[in-house]
Design a protein around this motif. Sequence first.
Motif, PDB file in Angstrom:
ATOM      1  N   ASN A  13       1.256  -0.761  -0.013  1.00 53.90           N
ATOM      2  CA  ASN A  13      -0.008   0.186   0.406  1.00 53.90           C
ATOM      3  C   ASN A  13       0.874   1.248   0.522  1.00 53.90           C
ATOM      4  N   GLN A  14       1.821   0.990   1.084  1.00 56.93           N
ATOM      5  CA  GLN A  14       2.998   2.719   0.647  1.00 56.93           C
ATOM      6  C   GLN A  14       3.316   3.110  -0.337  1.00 56.93           C
ATOM      7  N   LEU A  15       3.704   1.299  -0.926  1.00 58.99           N
ATOM      8  CA  LEU A  15       4.953   1.508  -2.737  1.00 58.99           C
ATOM      9  C   LEU A  15       3.019   2.189  -2.932  1.00 58.99           C
ATOM     10  N   ARG A  16       2.087   1.592  -3.141  1.00 63.36           N
ATOM     11  CA  ARG A  16       1.328   1.719  -4.428  1.00 63.36           C
ATOM     12  C   ARG A  16       1.093   3.639  -4.407  1.00 63.36           C
ATOM     13  N   HIS A  17       0.763   4.042  -3.171  1.00 63.12           N
ATOM     14  CA  HIS A  17       0.501   5.707  -2.683  1.00 63.12           C
ATOM     15  C   HIS A  17       1.626   6.211  -2.916  1.00 63.12           C
ATOM     16  N   ALA A  18       2.920   5.774  -2.715  1.00 65.75           N
ATOM     17  CA  ALA A  18       3.976   6.427  -3.355  1.00 65.75           C
ATOM     18  C   ALA A  18       3.745   6.761  -4.524  1.00 65.75           C
ATOM     19  N   GLY A  19       3.526   5.263  -5.394  1.00 67.37           N
ATOM     20  CA  GLY A  19       3.285   5.318  -6.768  1.00 67.37           C
ATOM     21  C   GLY A  19       1.918   6.382  -8.071  1.00 67.37           C
ATOM     22  N   GLU A  20       0.778   6.804  -6.962  1.00 71.72           N
ATOM     23  CA  GLU A  20       0.362   7.441  -7.405  1.00 71.72           C
ATOM     24  C   GLU A  20       0.024   9.350  -7.395  1.00 71.72           C
ATOM     25  N   ILE A  21       0.935   8.947  -5.862  1.00 69.77           N
ATOM     26  CA  ILE A  21       1.943  10.663  -5.660  1.00 69.77           C
ATOM     27  C   ILE A  21       2.626  11.067  -7.194  1.00 69.77           C
ATOM     28  N   ILE A  22       3.110  10.323  -7.626  1.00 63.89           N
ATOM     29  CA  ILE A  22       3.874  10.071  -8.390  1.00 63.89           C
ATOM     30  C   ILE A  22       3.658  11.068  -9.905  1.00 63.89           C
ATOM     31  N   GLU A  23       2.647   9.626 -10.023  1.00 65.58           N
ATOM     32  CA  GLU A  23       1.424  10.164 -10.972  1.00 65.58           C
ATOM     33  C   GLU A  23       1.083  11.274 -10.757  1.00 65.58           C
ATOM     34  N   ALA A  24       0.573  11.675 -10.127  1.00 66.12           N
ATOM     35  CA  ALA A  24      -0.505  12.831  -9.880  1.00 66.12           C
ATOM     36  C   ALA A  24       0.127  14.491  -9.229  1.00 66.12           C
ATOM     37  N   TYR A  25       0.972  15.023  -9.370  1.00 63.94           N
ATOM     38  CA  TYR A  25       1.724  15.532  -9.198  1.00 63.94           C
ATOM     39  C   TYR A  25       2.353  16.080 -10.797  1.00 63.94           C
ATOM     40  N   ALA A  26       2.144  16.962 -11.026  1.00 62.80           N
ATOM     41  CA  ALA A  26       2.474  18.360 -12.269  1.00 62.80           C
ATOM     42  C   ALA A  26       3.572  18.862 -12.345  1.00 62.80           C
ATOM     43  N   GLY A  27       4.347  19.509 -10.511  1.00 60.54           N
ATOM     44  CA  GLY A  27       4.603  20.252 -10.982  1.00 60.54           C
ATOM     45  C   GLY A  27       4.754  21.903 -10.943  1.00 60.54           C
ATOM     46  N   GLU A  28       3.582  21.733 -11.163  1.00 63.08           N
ATOM     47  CA  GLU A  28       2.764  23.447 -10.893  1.00 63.08           C
ATOM     48  C   GLU A  28       3.031  24.214  -9.816  1.00 63.08           C
ATOM     49  N   VAL A  29       3.299  23.538  -8.367  1.00 64.81           N
ATOM     50  CA  VAL A  29       3.556  24.262  -7.355  1.00 64.81           C
ATOM     51  C   VAL A  29       5.004  23.344  -6.987  1.00 64.81           C
ATOM     52  N   PRO A  30       5.483  23.573  -6.139  1.00 68.93           N
ATOM     53  CA  PRO A  30       6.789  22.817  -5.338  1.00 68.93           C
ATOM     54  C   PRO A  30       6.332  22.128  -4.622  1.00 68.93           C
ATOM     55  N   HIS A  62       7.419  19.680  -1.209  1.00 66.00           N
ATOM     56  CA  HIS A  62       6.398  19.906  -0.472  1.00 66.00           C
ATOM     57  C   HIS A  62       5.926  20.478  -0.211  1.00 66.00           C
ATOM     58  N   VAL A  63       5.228  21.767  -1.200  1.00 68.40           N
ATOM     59  CA  VAL A  63       3.424  22.645  -0.880  1.00 68.40           C
ATOM     60  C   VAL A  63       2.398  21.224  -1.291  1.00 68.40           C
ATOM     61  N   TRP A  64       3.140  20.394  -2.472  1.00 67.17           N
ATOM     62  CA  TRP A  64       2.040  19.864  -2.996  1.00 67.17           C
ATOM     63  C   TRP A  64       1.485  18.439  -2.108  1.00 67.17           C
ATOM     64  N   LEU A  65       2.674  17.754  -1.975  1.00 68.52           N
ATOM     65  CA  LEU A  65       3.135  17.052  -0.227  1.00 68.52           C
ATOM     66  C   LEU A  65       2.133  17.385   0.834  1.00 68.52           C
ATOM     67  N   ARG A  66       2.082  18.765   1.121  1.00 66.03           N
ATOM     68  CA  ARG A  66       1.239  19.088   2.332  1.00 66.03           C
ATOM     69  C   ARG A  66      -0.265  19.331   1.704  1.00 66.03           C
ATOM     70  N   ASP A  67      -0.430  19.421   0.866  1.00 63.79           N
ATOM     71  CA  ASP A  67      -1.844  19.542   0.058  1.00 63.79           C
ATOM     72  C   ASP A  67      -2.618  17.727   0.056  1.00 63.79           C
ATOM     73  N   LEU A 106       6.975   8.302   2.554  1.00 67.28           N
ATOM     74  CA  LEU A 106       6.004   8.978   1.557  1.00 67.28           C
ATOM     75  C   LEU A 106       7.298  10.236   0.403  1.00 67.28           C
ATOM     76  N   SER A 107       7.067  11.158   1.425  1.00 64.50           N
ATOM     77  CA  SER A 107       7.864  12.419   1.146  1.00 64.50           C
ATOM     78  C   SER A 107       9.390  11.489   1.047  1.00 64.50           C
ATOM     79  N   THR A 108      10.195  10.552   1.471  1.00 64.97           N
ATOM     80  CA  THR A 108      11.055  10.309   1.281  1.00 64.97           C
ATOM     81  C   THR A 108      11.267   9.269  -0.137  1.00 64.97           C
ATOM     82  N   LEU A 109      10.051   8.241  -0.344  1.00 59.33           N
ATOM     83  CA  LEU A 109      10.456   7.943  -1.613  1.00 59.33           C
ATOM     84  C   LEU A 109       9.838   8.642  -2.686  1.00 59.33           C
ATOM     85  N   SER A 110       8.812   9.625  -2.526  1.00 54.17           N
ATOM     86  CA  SER A 110       8.485  10.158  -3.907  1.00 54.17           C
ATOM     87  C   SER A 110       9.996  11.466  -3.473  1.00 54.17           C
ATOM     88  N   TYR A 111      10.560  12.071  -3.432  1.00 54.72           N
ATOM     89  CA  TYR A 111      12.179  13.253  -3.114  1.00 54.72           C
ATOM     90  C   TYR A 111      13.100  11.740  -3.773  1.00 54.72           C
TER      91      TYR A 111
END
Length: 187
Positions: free
Chosen positions: A5-22, A24-29, A45-50
């Motif tokens: 589940n943790q790996l799946r959530h991290a993958g969802e973050i990568i797929e959803a993040y478009a780079g429009e905001v930094p 760390h701001v996107w992850l906070r939201d 999840l933050s560590t995996l994303s970075y």
Amino acid sequence: MRFDNQLRHAGEIIEAYAGEVPLHVWLRDFFRANKQMGARDRRLLSTLSYGFYRLGHSLASHPIADRLLAGLFLCNDAPSELLRHFQPEWDPTAPLAEKIAFFRQQPEGSDFRVADIFPWRSELSPGIDHEAFCLSFLRQPDLFLRIRPGHRDAVLDRLQQVPHEFLPPSAIRLPNGFAVETYFTPD
């Protein structure tokens, strides 16, 4: 199941993040919208994303899950339960050069090239070592703070129990992740 589940959530973050905001701001939201995640999940999840983004353009043809694990392995020195679950033979505490050599021997990393992290070598100034520059992406930098004039002694007194390095005339080097807000508040 938890690690999947943790790996799946991290993958969802990568797929959803478009780079429009930094990031760390996107992850906070993202975490604000997903309150079911505890502090440990958010940290992982933050560590995996970075780690994923620190790999730059290397391993671009690999699945996101493989790149997340590679980033966790290559960009962190601390042991990880998630990494131990998926890749028990990968030792994140080894020196970076050993980790890279080991990773290249694995099926997941056989095509890993440090130069692919930042492939625009010609865009660098002539004096910059391209490989060293690429390797720097795999390390989280230290945190540097500037001491406001007249506050040097007070700041150094507050940091007596914290590993730090004073850099004259007015800077301090601290480990990244240092919670500045718990030691200092702006005037």
